[in-house]
Write a protein that holds these residues in place. Structure first.
Motif, PDB file in Angstrom:
ATOM      1  N   ARG A 301     -17.816 -31.619  12.395  1.00 18.99           N
ATOM      2  CA  ARG A 301     -17.861 -30.321  13.079  1.00 18.99           C
ATOM      3  C   ARG A 301     -18.910 -29.416  12.416  1.00 18.99           C
ATOM      4  N   ASN A 371     -17.151 -21.950  22.010  1.00 17.75           N
ATOM      5  CA  ASN A 371     -16.692 -21.552  20.681  1.00 17.75           C
ATOM      6  C   ASN A 371     -15.568 -20.523  20.751  1.00 17.75           C
ATOM      7  N   ASN A 375     -11.684 -21.228  19.427  1.00 17.77           N
ATOM      8  CA  ASN A 375     -10.973 -20.331  18.505  1.00 17.77           C
ATOM      9  C   ASN A 375      -9.644 -19.901  19.111  1.00 17.77           C
ATOM     10  N   ARG A 378      -7.064 -22.431  18.994  1.00 16.75           N
ATOM     11  CA  ARG A 378      -6.606 -22.677  17.626  1.00 16.75           C
ATOM     12  C   ARG A 378      -5.591 -21.609  17.199  1.00 16.75           C
ATOM     13  N   GLY A 435     -18.853 -20.715  14.415  1.00 13.80           N
ATOM     14  CA  GLY A 435     -18.703 -20.571  15.873  1.00 13.80           C
ATOM     15  C   GLY A 435     -19.078 -19.192  16.393  1.00 13.80           C
TER      16      GLY A 435
HETATM   17 MG   LIG Z   1     -14.641 -21.255  15.762  1.00 10.53          MG
END
Ligand SMILES: [Mg+2]
Ligand SMILES: Nc1ncnc2c1ncn2[C@@H]1O[C@H](COP(=O)(O)OP(=O)(O)OP(=O)(O)O)[C@@H](O)[C@H]1O
Length: 470
Positions: A301, A371, A375, A378, A435
């Motif tokens: 990544r 991106n 996020n 996540r 990101g």
């Molecule tokens: Mg990110």
């Protein structure tokens, strides 16, 4: 307030005035000084000459009266007005106010009348002579007036004889009068017009400098190929600007080498990492293998994000390029749906029924939003939804139900490798910290805004706003 991609690092305004303002102020000061100095000089010259104006002709005239007067023992003249020559304009005044006047020249007599009896003249001591000059505003002439205490038929009186100044003499006084009466009312508006014309011509003369400033403001780490323009520049500036351009050439070469190195390094690292991941897949499943796999995934990544950073550094957007935000939003939802399901989360899209065409590069905008969605997925808790909302005004919002981003951390959000509290909590988890820096850079190259806000009801909300295609 939400941080914005465009205005976060505004340069402090220079405190010194511009060259144009400095030149204008100095020239104005010189003009004003010259203007008042000329007035002052005229005034001083006239003052100096006032005390020493030769008055010979008048005195001669006056002395010629001696033929018609009788000088007494105490020095006082006795005059018989009837005897005075017809060409002399005079006024004889007695203290009781009575007077005899005779006009050799009627205009001169009326000038004496306008002047009246100067202060203190009524008490002129016997035999004393007083001389004065003045500027008659009515006739614009300058006059000399000789007043002398005389005795007429035994009584004290004052004999006043007048003469107009010669043009040369009167020119001086006329100049003072002219300066005050004409030059000031005409000169001040003239001065204002002069200053306006001066400012305009200075502005046009300094326009090449303004072009220089505008071009220099655009040069930065992401625009290293731009150079300062040389056309129309004053010759004095040609050499310094050439020197700056060649310094920029050298810097550009350094930047290019750095970018190429980063891109090459990231690219070269991908192959061994792929091989490593393939080898790990062949190993029997154990805790250590799983840990290694997740480390390799994290490293992959990081390398991919670094490669993207390297590519974006030299990216420019074709102003004619357009893309459909709705299409990108739907694609992203489809891309992340399987992952979301695996993580027991959801991804929803709204507002994507109609195309929303903006100016920009499809792949780059996709990367930026990707991106943001990564996020959000996540950080949003299990059982909640990540919402991708398209606005017809040209923006996309990605909102989650996670912890949100504390206001005091928002100013660091777009820094490379910054991961905030998240990193402190779990150093092995997740991403590379690149990101949002990537999304921010993409926003910058598109003259777009990337803003962060609280999602009403909890969570973070990122909005990417792009210019609509005309
Ligand atoms: Mg990110
Ligand atoms: N939706 C979000 N909710 C809460 N915190 C967030 C959110 N998005 C980003 N952050 C915080 O901002 C940090 C930086 O995010 P960024 O995307 O730049 O890096 P990353 O996700 O850690 O790594 P990667 O480069 O792999 O994306 C994150 O580590 C996290 O602390």
């Amino acid at each position: 307030m939400a941080p914005q991609a465009q205005s976060r690092h505004a340069a402090p305004r220079p405190r010194s005035a511009s060259l144009q303002a400095r030149l204008a102020v100095r020239l104005l000061a010189v003009f004003v000084f010259a203007f008042f100095a000329s007035g002052l000089a005229t005034f001083l010259i006239s003052q100096a000459d006032d005390t020493e104006i030769p008055d010979e002709s008048l005195l001669r005239n006056f002395e010629s009266l001696r033929d018609y007067v009788r000088e007494e023992s105490d020095g006082v003249w006795s005059v018989d007005p009837a005897q005075l020559p017809a060409i002399v304009s005079f006024v004889l005044r007695w203290p009781d106010g009575s007077e005899i006047r005779r006009a050799g020249d009627a205009a001169m007599l009326s000038a004496i009348d306008r002047r009246g009896v100067p202060d203190g003249l009524a008490n002129l001591p016997p035999g004393a002579t007083n001389m004065s000059w003045w500027l008659d505003p009515a006739s614009k002439n300058s006059y000399y007036l000789i007043s002398r205490a005389v005795r007429i038929e035994g009584r004290r009186a004052i004999l006043q004889v007048i003469q107009v100044l010669t043009p040369t003499d009167s020119g001086l006084y006329a100049l003072v009068d002219e300066w005050l009466g004409e030059f000031v009312p005409v000169g001040i508006p003239l001065l204002i017009v002069l200053v306006a014309a001066l400012t305009l011509s200075l502005r046009s003369a300094l326009r090449p400098l303004e072009n220089l400033r505008r071009r220099a403001a655009r040069i930065g780490p992401h625009q290293t190929s731009l150079r300062l323009p040389l056309n129309d520049l004053p010759t004095e500036l040609q050499q310094p600007v050439l020197a700056i351009n060649s310094a920029l050439d050298r810097l550009d070469r350094g930047f290019q080498a750095q970018r190429a190195f980063l891109a090459d390094a990231a690219h070269e690292l991908r192959t061994p990492l792929t091989i490593l991941a393939a080898h790990l897949d062949t190993l029997p499943r154990q805790v250590a293998t799983d840990t290694l796999k997740s480390d390799v995934a994290r490293m992959t990544r990081l390398v991919n994000q670094l490669l993207l950073v390297a590519q974006l550094q030299s990216m420019t957007v074709d102003p004619k390029e357009t893309t459909d935000l709705s299409e990108i939003a739907v694609d992203l939802a489809a891309l992340f749906a399987p992952l979301a399901i695996r993580l027991h989360r959801d991804v929803g899209v709204s507002g994507a029924e109609q195309p929303v065409i903006v100016r920009g590069n499809k792949d780059a905008i996709h990367q930026a939003l990707r991106n943001l969605v990564e996020n959000a997925l996540r950080f949003t808790p299990e059982g909640t939804e990540v919402e991708i909302a398209v606005d017809p005004a040209g923006s996309v919002t990605v909102a989650d139900r996670g912890p949100g981003i504390p206001p005091q951390e928002r100013h660091r959000l777009f820094e490379r490798f910054w991961q905030g509290e998240y990193k402190k909590r779990d150093s092995r988890a997740g991403g590379a910290g690149l990101g949002l820096a990537i999304a921010h850079r993409i926003a910058e190259t598109h003259q777009a805004r990337l803003e962060i806000d609280d999602n009403p009801g909890g969570g973070a909300k990122f909005t990417l706003s792009l210019p609509l295609a005309a």
